[in-house]
Design a protein around this motif. Structure first.
Motif, PDB file in Angstrom:
ATOM      1  N   TYR A  72      10.849  13.823   2.200  1.00  0.00           N
ATOM      2  CA  TYR A  72      10.514  12.985   1.055  1.00  0.00           C
ATOM      3  C   TYR A  72      10.876  13.614  -0.285  1.00  0.00           C
ATOM      4  O   TYR A  72      10.950  12.936  -1.286  1.00  0.00           O
ATOM      5  CB  TYR A  72       9.025  12.666   1.053  1.00  0.00           C
ATOM      6  CG  TYR A  72       8.572  11.864   2.235  1.00  0.00           C
ATOM      7  CD1 TYR A  72       9.261  10.713   2.596  1.00  0.00           C
ATOM      8  CD2 TYR A  72       7.471  12.236   2.979  1.00  0.00           C
ATOM      9  CE1 TYR A  72       8.848   9.954   3.675  1.00  0.00           C
ATOM     10  CE2 TYR A  72       7.046  11.480   4.065  1.00  0.00           C
ATOM     11  CZ  TYR A  72       7.734  10.343   4.400  1.00  0.00           C
ATOM     12  OH  TYR A  72       7.318   9.599   5.458  1.00  0.00           O
ATOM     13  N   GLY A  73      11.026  14.944  -0.312  1.00  0.00           N
ATOM     14  CA  GLY A  73      11.295  15.614  -1.578  1.00  0.00           C
ATOM     15  C   GLY A  73      10.000  16.030  -2.249  1.00  0.00           C
ATOM     16  O   GLY A  73       8.905  15.783  -1.744  1.00  0.00           O
ATOM     17  N   GLU A  74      10.147  16.672  -3.387  1.00  0.00           N
ATOM     18  CA  GLU A  74       8.981  17.174  -4.084  1.00  0.00           C
ATOM     19  C   GLU A  74       8.251  16.038  -4.777  1.00  0.00           C
ATOM     20  O   GLU A  74       8.850  15.015  -5.090  1.00  0.00           O
ATOM     21  CB  GLU A  74       9.438  18.247  -5.087  1.00  0.00           C
ATOM     22  CG  GLU A  74       9.952  19.466  -4.353  1.00  0.00           C
ATOM     23  CD  GLU A  74      10.752  20.415  -5.238  1.00  0.00           C
ATOM     24  OE1 GLU A  74      11.097  20.024  -6.357  1.00  0.00           O
ATOM     25  OE2 GLU A  74      11.023  21.529  -4.766  1.00  0.00           O
ATOM     26  N   ILE A  75       6.964  16.249  -5.053  1.00  0.00           N
ATOM     27  CA  ILE A  75       6.189  15.092  -5.520  1.00  0.00           C
ATOM     28  C   ILE A  75       6.586  14.641  -6.914  1.00  0.00           C
ATOM     29  O   ILE A  75       6.415  13.489  -7.254  1.00  0.00           O
ATOM     30  CB  ILE A  75       4.655  15.277  -5.398  1.00  0.00           C
ATOM     31  CG1 ILE A  75       4.142  16.354  -6.308  1.00  0.00           C
ATOM     32  CG2 ILE A  75       4.248  15.562  -3.988  1.00  0.00           C
ATOM     33  CD1 ILE A  75       2.624  16.363  -6.319  1.00  0.00           C
ATOM     34  N   PHE A  88       0.610  13.676  -2.449  1.00  0.00           N
ATOM     35  CA  PHE A  88       0.539  15.086  -2.077  1.00  0.00           C
ATOM     36  C   PHE A  88       1.894  15.550  -1.581  1.00  0.00           C
ATOM     37  O   PHE A  88       2.721  14.748  -1.187  1.00  0.00           O
ATOM     38  CB  PHE A  88      -0.457  15.311  -0.930  1.00  0.00           C
ATOM     39  CG  PHE A  88      -1.864  14.944  -1.261  1.00  0.00           C
ATOM     40  CD1 PHE A  88      -2.625  15.766  -2.053  1.00  0.00           C
ATOM     41  CD2 PHE A  88      -2.420  13.781  -0.760  1.00  0.00           C
ATOM     42  CE1 PHE A  88      -3.932  15.446  -2.353  1.00  0.00           C
ATOM     43  CE2 PHE A  88      -3.732  13.443  -1.052  1.00  0.00           C
ATOM     44  CZ  PHE A  88      -4.486  14.277  -1.849  1.00  0.00           C
ATOM     45  N   ARG A  89       2.055  16.867  -1.532  1.00  0.00           N
ATOM     46  CA  ARG A  89       3.276  17.360  -0.908  1.00  0.00           C
ATOM     47  C   ARG A  89       3.179  17.058   0.588  1.00  0.00           C
ATOM     48  O   ARG A  89       2.169  17.286   1.232  1.00  0.00           O
ATOM     49  CB  ARG A  89       3.451  18.847  -1.160  1.00  0.00           C
ATOM     50  CG  ARG A  89       2.422  19.706  -0.490  1.00  0.00           C
ATOM     51  CD  ARG A  89       2.640  21.161  -0.792  1.00  0.00           C
ATOM     52  NE  ARG A  89       1.818  21.567  -1.923  1.00  0.00           N
ATOM     53  CZ  ARG A  89       1.481  22.824  -2.155  1.00  0.00           C
ATOM     54  NH1 ARG A  89       1.922  23.784  -1.385  1.00  0.00           N
ATOM     55  NH2 ARG A  89       0.731  23.136  -3.182  1.00  0.00           N
ATOM     56  N   SER A 116      -3.364  22.639  -3.975  1.00  0.00           N
ATOM     57  CA  SER A 116      -3.373  21.646  -5.043  1.00  0.00           C
ATOM     58  C   SER A 116      -1.971  21.421  -5.586  1.00  0.00           C
ATOM     59  O   SER A 116      -1.228  22.354  -5.799  1.00  0.00           O
ATOM     60  CB  SER A 116      -4.268  22.122  -6.180  1.00  0.00           C
ATOM     61  OG  SER A 116      -5.540  22.428  -5.678  1.00  0.00           O
ATOM     62  N   ASP A 117      -1.629  20.157  -5.802  1.00  0.00           N
ATOM     63  CA  ASP A 117      -0.251  19.845  -6.163  1.00  0.00           C
ATOM     64  C   ASP A 117      -0.041  19.494  -7.619  1.00  0.00           C
ATOM     65  O   ASP A 117       0.918  19.896  -8.231  1.00  0.00           O
ATOM     66  CB  ASP A 117       0.242  18.678  -5.309  1.00  0.00           C
ATOM     67  CG  ASP A 117       0.294  19.060  -3.853  1.00  0.00           C
ATOM     68  OD1 ASP A 117       0.819  20.137  -3.566  1.00  0.00           O
ATOM     69  OD2 ASP A 117      -0.197  18.295  -3.024  1.00  0.00           O
ATOM     70  N   SER A 118      -0.938  18.669  -8.159  1.00  0.00           N
ATOM     71  CA  SER A 118      -0.684  18.150  -9.504  1.00  0.00           C
ATOM     72  C   SER A 118      -1.753  18.645 -10.444  1.00  0.00           C
ATOM     73  O   SER A 118      -2.706  17.948 -10.739  1.00  0.00           O
ATOM     74  CB  SER A 118      -0.708  16.630  -9.490  1.00  0.00           C
ATOM     75  OG  SER A 118       0.164  16.159  -8.513  1.00  0.00           O
ATOM     76  N   THR A 119      -1.627  19.866 -10.905  1.00  0.00           N
ATOM     77  CA  THR A 119      -2.679  20.396 -11.747  1.00  0.00           C
ATOM     78  C   THR A 119      -2.242  20.460 -13.194  1.00  0.00           C
ATOM     79  O   THR A 119      -2.938  20.999 -14.018  1.00  0.00           O
ATOM     80  CB  THR A 119      -3.111  21.791 -11.268  1.00  0.00           C
ATOM     81  OG1 THR A 119      -1.955  22.616 -11.229  1.00  0.00           O
ATOM     82  CG2 THR A 119      -3.726  21.717  -9.900  1.00  0.00           C
ATOM     83  N   ILE A 120      -1.050  19.933 -13.468  1.00  0.00           N
ATOM     84  CA  ILE A 120      -0.665  19.863 -14.871  1.00  0.00           C
ATOM     85  C   ILE A 120      -0.553  18.406 -15.319  1.00  0.00           C
ATOM     86  O   ILE A 120      -0.292  17.516 -14.531  1.00  0.00           O
ATOM     87  CB  ILE A 120       0.594  20.689 -15.213  1.00  0.00           C
ATOM     88  CG1 ILE A 120       1.827  20.211 -14.467  1.00  0.00           C
ATOM     89  CG2 ILE A 120       0.365  22.173 -14.955  1.00  0.00           C
ATOM     90  CD1 ILE A 120       3.093  20.973 -14.835  1.00  0.00           C
ATOM     91  N   CYS A 121      -0.786  18.212 -16.599  1.00  0.00           N
ATOM     92  CA  CYS A 121      -0.889  16.864 -17.163  1.00  0.00           C
ATOM     93  C   CYS A 121       0.399  16.066 -16.946  1.00  0.00           C
ATOM     94  O   CYS A 121       1.486  16.531 -17.297  1.00  0.00           O
ATOM     95  CB  CYS A 121      -1.201  16.960 -18.652  1.00  0.00           C
ATOM     96  SG  CYS A 121      -1.257  15.355 -19.456  1.00  0.00           S
ATOM     97  N   PRO A 122       0.288  14.842 -16.394  1.00  0.00           N
ATOM     98  CA  PRO A 122       1.487  14.036 -16.165  1.00  0.00           C
ATOM     99  C   PRO A 122       2.149  13.596 -17.468  1.00  0.00           C
ATOM    100  O   PRO A 122       3.306  13.196 -17.477  1.00  0.00           O
ATOM    101  CB  PRO A 122       0.967  12.830 -15.374  1.00  0.00           C
ATOM    102  CG  PRO A 122      -0.495  12.775 -15.626  1.00  0.00           C
ATOM    103  CD  PRO A 122      -0.934  14.185 -15.910  1.00  0.00           C
ATOM    104  N   ILE A 153       0.833  -1.202   0.000  1.00  0.00           N
ATOM    105  CA  ILE A 153       0.000   0.000   0.000  1.00  0.00           C
ATOM    106  C   ILE A 153       0.867   1.251   0.000  1.00  0.00           C
ATOM    107  O   ILE A 153       1.693   1.438   0.891  1.00  0.00           O
ATOM    108  CB  ILE A 153      -0.952   0.000   1.206  1.00  0.00           C
ATOM    109  CG1 ILE A 153      -1.813  -1.264   1.127  1.00  0.00           C
ATOM    110  CG2 ILE A 153      -1.826   1.247   1.215  1.00  0.00           C
ATOM    111  CD1 ILE A 153      -2.826  -1.382   2.198  1.00  0.00           C
ATOM    112  N   THR A 154       0.709   2.081  -1.030  1.00  0.00           N
ATOM    113  CA  THR A 154       1.521   3.277  -1.151  1.00  0.00           C
ATOM    114  C   THR A 154       0.624   4.512  -1.262  1.00  0.00           C
ATOM    115  O   THR A 154      -0.542   4.403  -1.635  1.00  0.00           O
ATOM    116  CB  THR A 154       2.404   3.212  -2.409  1.00  0.00           C
ATOM    117  OG1 THR A 154       1.553   3.190  -3.558  1.00  0.00           O
ATOM    118  CG2 THR A 154       3.261   1.969  -2.432  1.00  0.00           C
ATOM    119  N   GLY A 155       1.187   5.665  -0.955  1.00  0.00           N
ATOM    120  CA  GLY A 155       0.423   6.910  -1.028  1.00  0.00           C
ATOM    121  C   GLY A 155       0.871   7.860   0.061  1.00  0.00           C
ATOM    122  O   GLY A 155       1.574   7.454   0.994  1.00  0.00           O
ATOM    123  N   THR A 156       0.478   9.115  -0.052  1.00  0.00           N
ATOM    124  CA  THR A 156       0.840  10.082   0.977  1.00  0.00           C
ATOM    125  C   THR A 156      -0.124   9.979   2.155  1.00  0.00           C
ATOM    126  O   THR A 156       0.288   9.845   3.297  1.00  0.00           O
ATOM    127  CB  THR A 156       0.787  11.520   0.420  1.00  0.00           C
ATOM    128  OG1 THR A 156       1.516  11.567  -0.792  1.00  0.00           O
ATOM    129  CG2 THR A 156       1.365  12.499   1.402  1.00  0.00           C
TER     130      THR A 156
END
Lengths: 423, 245
Positions: free
Chosen positions: A143-146, A136-137, A203-209, A54-57
């Motif tokens: 941990y460093g940046e996401i 998330f951050r 909000s952390d990831s608002t640009i397309c991966p 199980i992984t995740g922030t």
């Protein structure tokens, strides 16, 4: 060989208990790994135990507990491992403790992995299931940046060639983890609840991966989690395997996601809906995760709040219950992250003025400044024990004291509430 | 009633380390002095005219991926930004933004990423990729300031460039020469998060004062505020670092 290592380890472990050296010791595992470097891999492959990673922030502990509850109720034997300082030694010790005649005596091993140990785990084990909840951050100093985490995860996920993935489709970075991989993948996502169009500041990831363009959201549940698509390259979740659960045992949108992850896994393991629902009904929250304690007949609810997204969600959950007495405890020890800048990304300003806010912790003055600049009234305590005591005195038996602590503050508060030391 | 407009460059992408606190600090400290304040958020694709009307600029740090998107957008608007800074319009540029205003950023593999060249400095990624992380104290003209740094790049100032201050504890620009940040005209570049302004109100007031002076072309003296809580928050950390303020 491993037969003897397990036996030897068990003897060591019982000796250590008899000599009062502590039962949670990791040195049987340390010795096992010295005797056989591949002890963990071999033992796992020789046993029928299925591994669930199980992984995740946010939400790992709650999701583990949900899965453990469902599987245990279904008659399975489950063992749990948390990544700590002694990652491998701890795991090896746990396996020794739960092995019999050279085989692991458990149907499932649930492995909760911190952000930064996922690549390390990929080197030693090949889980049957890999669940990814969110990114998330969190404790940037640690941990460093996401982006760097998701890059490392992407590499690690490529190593999990035999694993089945269970991914949160509503988190763009998580959804993208399986991109280009052949693994069987199941997705969960929400499709209900209030519509919220404005992105929160945190909000952390608002640009397309995939292509880096601004994502478009038709619904945002919280932070950057929602129904998203990329207007430029067209990336968006194609299929979602599970959108609802018969029951959500915990409050808050974030816990809906945790529940969906657990239910999706259970269904894939062939457990029927009725049994899942029954076990969810009996669910008891994990340590400090909406955990409810009774202290002198009064109700205390602890909601771990360790980063802007979990903090915002916890505040919203308290608000939805018209909570009044709220105690925020901010520490900056290693498990909390030593940088407290993130409190400025929490949306305190939007809180209703019905709450009576108290603040405490190692960095109580930083919290005080945050409150001052959010125009909030607050009571400041340099001493956590006095803060808890005073707040408990102020509520009656029908009310709840909500505590929002960072990780080490949660342990401190629990100790004060459950130990004999206080009150 | 006096008024200032704060231009917040790329809040959607460049705000990873609680940098919103700086905008909150500036806004509140204006509000408490009855200075009318307007914050405009300048996200990717913003209109050049919006930048023209700003009296104070702020830009925070971000991750590489987001920084790339921003740099493409800002390069088009470089001339206006340069004109503003040269004119003395105050600005605060943190971490990624600070590096970006310099001449270039050299990555570990030798790749050079051009900056805006407004600040006389360059930045190199360290070979070992060790990040400089922790609480930091810096002696500046506005007194000792305290914050938190977390950066992989090492920044080196040009010969005539003026640092923001001298490191008392922590790493600063590069962990070697004892300098931290840069001050050019009325603009400040720095590695300090924390965020920097709430606990260091003297820096916030410096920026507000300069914004008013440039806008109204007259010397400005700010009303004193009660900063006892700000100072206490700062001294608690200073004490932990064994520093006398």
């Amino acid at each position: 060989m491993n037969f003897f290592i397990v036996l030897f380890g068990k003897i060591l472990s019982s000796l250590s208990k008899k000599l009062n050296l502590g039962s949670g010791s990791t040195w049987p595992g340390h010795i096992a790994l010295k005797l056989n470097r591949h002890f963990i891999e071999e033992l796992l492959s020789e046993s029928k135990t299925k591994v669930i990673l199980i992984t995740g922030t946010n939400g790992k502990t709650t999701t583990s507990k949900l899965i453990e509850t469902i599987l245990t109720k279904a008659g399975k034997k489950v063992i749990l491992n948390k990544s700590g300082a002694n990652l491998l030694n701890g795991l090896a010790s746990l396996l020794i403790e739960n092995s019999n005649k050279g085989k692991i005596d458990a149907d499932f091993l649930i492995f909760e992995a911190d952000e930064n140990v996922v690549p390390k785990i990929a080197e030693i084990i090949s889980p049957d299931y890999v669940i990814a909840l969110d990114l998330f951050r969190d404790q940037l100093d640690r941990y460093g940046e996401i982006d760097s985490i998701s890059r490392n995860w992407k590499k690690a996920y490529e190593e999990f060639t035999k694993s089945k993935f269970i991914l949160n489709a509503d988190d763009p970075q998580i959804y993208f983890l399986s991109n280009g991989l052949k693994n069987k993948t199941l997705f969960f996502g929400l499709n209900e609840g209030e519509e919220q169009k404005q992105l929160e500041h945190a909000s952390d990831s608002t640009i397309c991966p995939k292509c880096g363009s601004d994502l478009k959201y038709s619904k945002i549940y919280y932070s950057h989690i929602g129904n998203w698509s990329c207007p430029k390259c067209g990336l968006k979740p194609e299929k979602i395997d599970l959108k609802t659960s018969p029951l959500y045992p915990l409050k808050g949108t974030y816990n809906q996601y945790n529940t969906l992850a657990a239910v999706l896994l259970a269904k894939d393991l062939g457990i029927n809906d009725k049994d899942i629902e029954k076990s969810l009904k009996s669910f008891v929250p994990a340590f400090g995760r909406q955990e409810i304690l009774k202290v002198n007949g009064k109700r205390v609810e602890i909601l771990l709040a360790k980063n802007p997204s979990s903090f915002n969600e916890s505040l919203r959950t308290i608000e939805s219950q018209n909570g009044r007495n709220v105690l925020i405890v901010l520490n900056d020890r290693i498990p909390d992250g030593t940088d407290v800048s993130w409190i400025w990304d929490v949306d305190f300003k939007d809180l209703t003025n019905n709450m009576k806010l108290s603040i405490a912790g190692d960095r109580v003055y930083d919290l005080a400044l945050r409150m001052k600049y959010a125009d909030k009234e607050y009571e400041m305590f340099e001493d956590l024990e006095i803060a808890i005591k005073k707040n408990l005195e102020e509520i009656n038996e029908n009310q709840t004291l909500f505590i929002l602590p960072t990780y080490s503050a949660m342990l401190d508060a629990r100790k004060l509430l459950t130990g004999r030391k206080i009150l | 009633m006096k008024q200032i407009t704060i231009g917040w460059l790329y809040p959607r992408l460049m705000s990873t380390y609680g940098d919103r606190g700086n905008i909150i600090s500036l806004s509140k400290r204006c509000e408490w002095r009855e200075i009318d304040v307007k914050v405009i958020e300048l996200n990717v694709g913003f209109d050049k005219k919006q930048l023209e009307e700003c009296d104070l600029l702020f830009m925070g740090g971000a991750q590489d991926r987001e920084q790339k998107v921003v740099s493409e957008d800002l390069l088009i608007k470089k001339e206006i930004l340069l004109k503003k800074i040269e004119k003395g319009v105050p600005g605060l540029f943190i971490c990624g933004a600070y590096q970006f205003l310099g001449k270039y950023y050299k990555e570990a593999d030798g790749t050079i990423i051009n900056g805006l060249g407004i600040f006389d400095l360059y930045t190199e990624s360290s070979n070992k990729e060790e990040r400089l992380i922790g609480n930091i104290a810096v002696k500046t003209n506005e007194g000792t300031i305290i914050g938190f740094e977390n950066h992989g790049g090492r920044t080196f100032l040009g010969e005539d460039a003026k640092p923001l201050g001298k490191v008392i504890s922590g790493f600063g620009n590069n962990g070697k020469d004892g300098t931290e940040g840069l001050i050019y005209k009325n603009s400040i570049g720095t590695y300090l998060h924390g965020p920097i302004l709430p606990k260091n109100p003297s820096i916030a007031d410096f920026l507000i004062e300069k914004a008013l002076e440039i806008k109204y072309k007259e010397k400005s003296v700010l009303k004193k505020l009660d900063d006892s809580l700000e100072n206490k928050a700062k001294s608690v950390i200073a004490k932990r670092m064994s520093i006398n303020l």
